[in-house]
Design an enzyme around this catalytic site. Structure first.
Site, PDB file in Angstrom:
ATOM      1  CG  ASP A  33      37.684  -4.420  65.021  1.00 39.27           C
ATOM      2  OD1 ASP A  33      38.208  -3.527  64.328  1.00 39.27           O
ATOM      3  OD2 ASP A  33      37.967  -4.636  66.211  1.00 39.27           O
ATOM      4  CD  GLU A  35      32.631  -3.091  56.157  1.00 37.55           C
ATOM      5  OE1 GLU A  35      33.114  -2.611  55.135  1.00 37.55           O
ATOM      6  OE2 GLU A  35      31.873  -2.473  56.942  1.00 37.55           O
ATOM      7  CE1 TYR A  36      42.165  -6.511  58.084  1.00 41.44           C
ATOM      8  CE2 TYR A  36      41.729  -8.208  59.725  1.00 41.44           C
ATOM      9  CZ  TYR A  36      42.584  -7.618  58.812  1.00 41.44           C
ATOM     10  OH  TYR A  36      43.827  -8.123  58.618  1.00 41.44           O
ATOM     11  CG  ASP A  37      37.017  -9.989  62.393  1.00 50.30           C
ATOM     12  OD1 ASP A  37      38.244  -9.822  62.249  1.00 50.30           O
ATOM     13  OD2 ASP A  37      36.426  -9.839  63.482  1.00 50.30           O
ATOM     14  CB  SER A  82      46.426 -13.941  65.983  1.00 48.85           C
ATOM     15  OG  SER A  82      45.153 -13.402  65.948  1.00 48.85           O
ATOM     16  CG  LEU A  83      43.300 -15.788  70.666  1.00 49.90           C
ATOM     17  CD1 LEU A  83      42.384 -15.081  71.647  1.00 49.90           C
ATOM     18  CD2 LEU A  83      43.637 -17.187  71.150  1.00 49.90           C
ATOM     19  CD  GLU A 123      42.140 -16.058  79.933  1.00 45.17           C
ATOM     20  OE1 GLU A 123      42.598 -15.163  79.191  1.00 45.17           O
ATOM     21  OE2 GLU A 123      42.805 -17.037  80.332  1.00 45.17           O
ATOM     22  CE  LYS A 125      39.841 -11.575  70.612  1.00 43.88           C
ATOM     23  NZ  LYS A 125      40.148 -10.199  70.223  1.00 43.88           N
ATOM     24  CG  ASP A 127      38.017  -4.111  71.157  1.00 44.47           C
ATOM     25  OD1 ASP A 127      38.990  -4.532  70.509  1.00 44.47           O
ATOM     26  OD2 ASP A 127      37.015  -3.608  70.631  1.00 44.47           O
ATOM     27  NE  ARG A 146      49.178  -9.172  67.295  1.00 43.79           N
ATOM     28  CZ  ARG A 146      47.991  -9.654  66.955  1.00 43.79           C
ATOM     29  NH1 ARG A 146      47.574 -10.793  67.441  1.00 43.79           N
ATOM     30  NH2 ARG A 146      47.223  -8.981  66.141  1.00 43.79           N
ATOM     31  CE1 TYR A 235      47.062 -12.180  75.947  1.00 39.62           C
ATOM     32  CE2 TYR A 235      45.646 -10.294  76.385  1.00 39.62           C
ATOM     33  CZ  TYR A 235      46.555 -10.935  75.585  1.00 39.62           C
ATOM     34  OH  TYR A 235      46.955 -10.359  74.424  1.00 39.62           O
ATOM     35  CE  LYS A 302      43.956 -17.078  76.684  1.00 32.73           C
ATOM     36  NZ  LYS A 302      44.633 -16.111  77.569  1.00 32.73           N
ATOM     37  CE  LYS A 326      35.826 -10.477  67.398  1.00 32.08           C
ATOM     38  NZ  LYS A 326      36.988 -10.133  66.688  1.00 32.08           N
ATOM     39  CB  CYS A 420       9.867  24.583  59.529  1.00 32.80           C
ATOM     40  SG  CYS A 420       8.949  23.311  60.425  1.00 32.80           S
ATOM     41  CB  CYS A 423       4.865  24.899  59.568  1.00 33.08           C
ATOM     42  SG  CYS A 423       6.197  25.958  60.155  1.00 33.08           S
ATOM     43  CB  CYS A 451      10.449  25.788  63.332  1.00 31.73           C
ATOM     44  SG  CYS A 451       8.973  26.383  62.506  1.00 31.73           S
ATOM     45  CB  CYS A 457       5.362  25.142  63.513  1.00 34.52           C
ATOM     46  SG  CYS A 457       6.232  23.618  63.104  1.00 34.52           S
TER      47      CYS A 457
HETATM   48  S1  IVH Z   1      45.441 -14.944  74.374  1.00 34.92           S
HETATM   49  C1  IVH Z   1      48.187 -17.399  71.788  1.00 34.92           C
HETATM   50  N1  IVH Z   1      43.638 -13.870  75.960  1.00 34.92           N
HETATM   51  O1  IVH Z   1      43.011 -10.903  71.342  1.00 34.92           O
HETATM   52  C2  IVH Z   1      47.057 -16.627  72.361  1.00 34.92           C
HETATM   53  N2  IVH Z   1      44.175 -12.723  73.960  1.00 34.92           N
HETATM   54  O2  IVH Z   1      42.997 -12.124  68.587  1.00 34.92           O
HETATM   55  C3  IVH Z   1      47.336 -15.190  72.496  1.00 34.92           C
HETATM   56  N3  IVH Z   1      43.004 -10.595  73.678  1.00 34.92           N
HETATM   57  O3  IVH Z   1      46.284 -10.364  70.331  1.00 34.92           O
HETATM   58  C4  IVH Z   1      46.216 -14.361  72.932  1.00 34.92           C
HETATM   59  N4  IVH Z   1      41.885 -10.671  75.568  1.00 34.92           N
HETATM   60  O4  IVH Z   1      45.198  -8.643  71.865  1.00 34.92           O
HETATM   61  C5  IVH Z   1      44.315 -13.756  74.805  1.00 34.92           C
HETATM   62  N5  IVH Z   1      42.109 -13.006  77.489  1.00 34.92           N
HETATM   63  C6  IVH Z   1      42.780 -12.898  76.341  1.00 34.92           C
HETATM   64  C7  IVH Z   1      42.613 -11.794  75.490  1.00 34.92           C
HETATM   65  C8  IVH Z   1      43.328 -11.752  74.299  1.00 34.92           C
HETATM   66  C9  IVH Z   1      42.120  -9.950  74.478  1.00 34.92           C
HETATM   67  C10 IVH Z   1      43.445 -10.077  72.374  1.00 34.92           C
HETATM   68  C11 IVH Z   1      44.935  -9.979  72.235  1.00 34.92           C
HETATM   69  C12 IVH Z   1      45.274 -10.872  71.109  1.00 34.92           C
HETATM   70  C13 IVH Z   1      44.000 -10.950  70.360  1.00 34.92           C
HETATM   71  C14 IVH Z   1      43.909 -12.237  69.593  1.00 34.92           C
END
Ligand code: IVH
Length: 723
Positions: A33, A35-37, A82-83, A123, A125, A127, A146, A235, A302, A326, A420, A423, A451, A457
């Site tokens: 992830d 690296e993707y980010d 997403s966040l 909260e 996060k 995975d 989603r 959540y 939030k 993160k 080996c 030795c 060995c 040895c």
């Molecule tokens: S809130 C509009 N709360 O993170 C806000 N997301 O990158 C919607 N996730 O798709 C998300 N824990 O899969 C929220 N406590 C949490 C979370 C959470 C994990 C994940 C979720 C979301 C992704 C956003």
């Protein structure tokens, strides 16, 4: 704008689209992830600097990739967003620099809302996989992934199998329609158990718990999903009928309400005020991260007040009122530079991956064990491969997978070396025995390499010397662990200009008083004790004299002790004894073919192979020759080849008093002919040897019609068996 930027943006879009597809559609991401980010952030930065580069199909323009087509499509009444992610600036020298991204987030809110210290719901996060659950009249009617944020997949049937998702709401006061969002995840223990089982049955293992959750939810057959223990935490909550309205005034209160209605909400959820409160929460959860029963990749902040959330609003793909903070990534990719072999004290050869150093969760990783040959073939790692390294908490770093797309051309499968590295002796393939019977041997699936240079040895030297000197082997009193450590590590033997340490047990018999005094001196020097006084010198001399005497005494030994002392794998005292009796002298043992060895009762095919390999190794023969040259000796005897199995498989019971033989002698002689000597008479008894005074056992034998011998008959029988 340069042509380079255009090209780079194109390349990033293509790469990100591919990774999106692998992640969302195949549930099989090829890169971590982090690296993707990083790629996504690079593209966002490029597009921000050059807005004309932004295309409609850019991965920055949508939330996620479209789902695979196997499930019915569900349109989300309220888009699943997403966040934004905030990362620590690890290069910063203080907290202000380090948490700059979070400070910006808080500042945007305080400025826009004119608040001093806004309150946040904080909260973990999780995975896992984001899920939306629809309830009508308090009943669970539909659940969806989603997907691309607008349309997801209908996975209702699979979600029903998750025990923590309420199928009907508890309590009262719930609205007609309710949409609850949260994360489906696979607890770590369930993930480990799943992989252990998959490994056993040769099935594909899960790369991480998140893939586990995603893959499980995508099962066509809900029965399959039910088999994989998934869990859920809520959540967020929406009222789809009146989306502009919220469930109360505050997010934290809404979560508390969800709990009342029967939804699991993480116990780690809390509230915090201002930047300081957020950072404190981040640290608190960070410390507990490895102890939590599920994977989290950060925390989420939030704005707690719903009115404030509405005021803040959204930017394209994410709300402005929330952010994901993160943690340092636990997975990173790097290059496999080579594979080294480490030889352990017992001769076990362990492959170790040498990596281009990489930071994983705050630590530089450059070496990772690959455990054994099986793991290498399972991962199919090849030199030059891009590998994904994972380091979670106290768990030692490991390679979880390779990135096949990045394999350099011409990379060839890795072969375990045949010699080996320490030795030069041959490495031997050893398969652990799972079960052994007279007629068959069942092996463990995994193969270990060891060995075969046992005595020679250097890597095994301590272990083999320790075994050599043991009481039941050469019985050298006073030669124990610490002295052996010193002897193997310290250059106490003078040899012309150079000095060296003990190279093999044969060197023991060449030691002089001066050598041991020097050993003592070096040892004290190393440990920091200064051996200055005359008195100490005297003590050292007495110690050295005693040890030399014990070594000298051990020169006169027996063949069976000597064979045992060699430390041949799987040759214990009883096998050593069998070998000594069968052959009578060492040269015959060393010259024996595999078939000859296998002919010996008690020596199975595996052990025969070990013995044969040991003596085939030139280094071992050299050490044996040196030991004999140094005066180690034993009486040879004529071979005692007792007809194999004269009593093999027979069960004999001794009772009453024997006169010519002691009970123990009789037992030993019978056993040497392959008999099992038992303490009680049963149907399985073949015959009973009874002397005067025999009682109940004799009666029982008569009752069962079992043959009874007297001592004279036993003696006559034993005499017949001698060669
Ligand atoms: S809130 C509009 N709360 O993170 C806000 N997301 O990158 C919607 N996730 O798709 C998300 N824990 O899969 C929220 N406590 C949490 C979370 C959470 C994990 C994940 C979720 C979301 C992704 C956003």
């Amino acid at each position: 704008m340069t042509a380079n930027a255009t090209q780079r943006a194109e390349q990033l879009r293509a790469e990100l689209a591919e990774h999106n597809y692998r992640y969302h559609v195949l549930d099989d991401p090829s890169i971590p992830d982090a690296e993707y980010d990083a790629l996504l952030r690079e593209l966002i930065a490029l597009e921000t600097a050059h807005p004309e580069l932004q295309t409609e199909d850019s991965p920055t323009q949508r939330v996620g990739a479209s789902g695979s087509r196997d499930f019915a499509e569900v349109e989300h009444e309220i888009p699943m967003l997403s966040l934004d992610n905030a990362f620590d600036d690890v290069s910063a020298s203080d907290d202000t620099g380090r948490f700059a991204a979070i400070a910006d987030f808080v500042r945007r809110i305080t400025t826009r809302l004119g608040l001093a210290e806004p309150e946040f719901s904080v909260e973990p996060k999780l995975d896992g996989l984001a899920i939306s659950l629809a309830y009508e009249q308090g009943v669970f009617v539909r659940g969806a992934t989603r997907g691309d944020g607008t349309k997801g997949e209908d996975v209702t049937a699979n979600l029903r199998t998750i025990k923590t998702i309420p199928l009907r709401l508890r309590g009262s006061g719930w609205p007609q329609r309710l949409e609850v969002r949260g994360e489906v995840y696979m607890p770590r223990a369930a993930f480990e158990a799943y992989n252990a089982k998959a490994r056993d049955s040769g099935e594909k293992t899960l790369a991480n718990p998140r893939n586990g959750a995603a893959g499980s939810l995508r099962q066509k057959d809900p029965q399959e999903t039910a088999k994989r223990p998934l869990a859920f935490y809520a959540y967020a909550v929406y009222l789809p009928a009146t989306p502009e309205q919220n469930l109360g005034e505050r997010h934290s209160a809404a979560l508390a309400q969800l709990r009342e209605w029967g939804f699991p909400v993480s116990p780690e959820v809390d509230t915090a005020r201002g930047l300081a409160g957020l950072v404190a929460y981040y640290r608190r959860i960070g410390e507990r991260r490895d102890g939590l029963p599920y994977d989290i990749d950060g925390v989420v902040y939030k704005l707690d007040d719903y009115a404030g959330q509405r005021q803040m609003g959204f930017v394209s793909r994410a709300p402005r009122w929330a952010i994901a903070h993160k943690f340092p990534a636990q997975e990173q990719s790097t290059e496999l530079l080579g594979i080294d072999i480490q030889i352990g004290r017992t001769g076990a050869a362990t492959p170790v991956a040498r990596l281009k150093p990489v930071q994983v969760a705050g630590v530089t990783v450059s070496n990772v064990t690959l455990h054994n040959a099986d793991q290498i073939s399972r991962l199919d790692v090849r030199i030059g491969d891009s590998v994904i390294v994972r380091r979670a908490g106290d768990v030692i770093p490991e390679i979880v997978k390779i990135v096949p797309e990045r394999r350099p051309e011409g990379a060839v499968p890795w072969q375990f070396p045949t010699a080996c590295p320490v030795c030069g002796s041959a490495l031997e393939r050893v398969q652990k025995i799972k079960k052994q019977t007279k007629s068959e041997t069942i092996y463990e699936d995994s193969v270990a390499w060891v060995c075969s240079g046992g005595l020679f040895c250097p890597a095994q030297r301590k272990e083999s010397l320790f075994h050599f000197a043991a009481r039941r082997a050469m019985d050298i009193e006073g030669l124990g662990g610490e002295i052996i450590d010193d002897m193997v590590e310290l250059p106490f033997l003078r040899c012309g200009e150079d000095a060296h340490s003990l190279r093999s047990p044969a060197d023991l018999y060449l030691l002089q008083l001066d050598d041991l005094v020097e050993l003592r001196r070096l040892s004290q020097e190393r440990s920091g004790n200064v051996p200055e006084t005359v008195k100490k010198g005297k003590v050292a001399t007495r110690w050295a004299e005693n040890l030399l005497e014990a070594i000298a005494k051990s020169r006169a030994t027996t063949l069976e002790r000597f064979l045992f002392a060699l430390g041949i794998r799987d040759v214990g005292e009883s096998t050593a004894k069998a070998l000594a009796r069968w052959f009578g002298n060492l040269d015959a043992v060393m010259a024996a073919s595999l078939d000859e060895l296998r002919a010996i009762p008690d020596v199975g095919p595996v052990v025969a192979g070990r013995i044969s390999a040991f003596f085939a190794e030139a280094h071992n023969r050299e050490v044996i020759a040196a030991l004999r040259a140094a005066g180690v000796h034993w009486p040879d005897a004529p071979p005692q080849r007792i007809a194999e199995g004269a009593l093999a498989g027979k069960t004999v019971v001794l009772t009453g008093t024997l006169e010519a033989l002691s009970r123990d002698e009789a037992k030993e002689r019978l056993e040497s002919l392959g008999a099992k000597v038992s303490g009680s008479v049963s149907k399985k008894t073949d015959f009973v040897v009874a002397g005067p005074g025999a009682g109940s056992k004799l009666e029982k034998a008569a009752e069962l019609g079992i043959e009874v011998w007297d001592e004279a008959r036993l003696l006559a029988f034993l005499a017949e068996q001698l060669p």
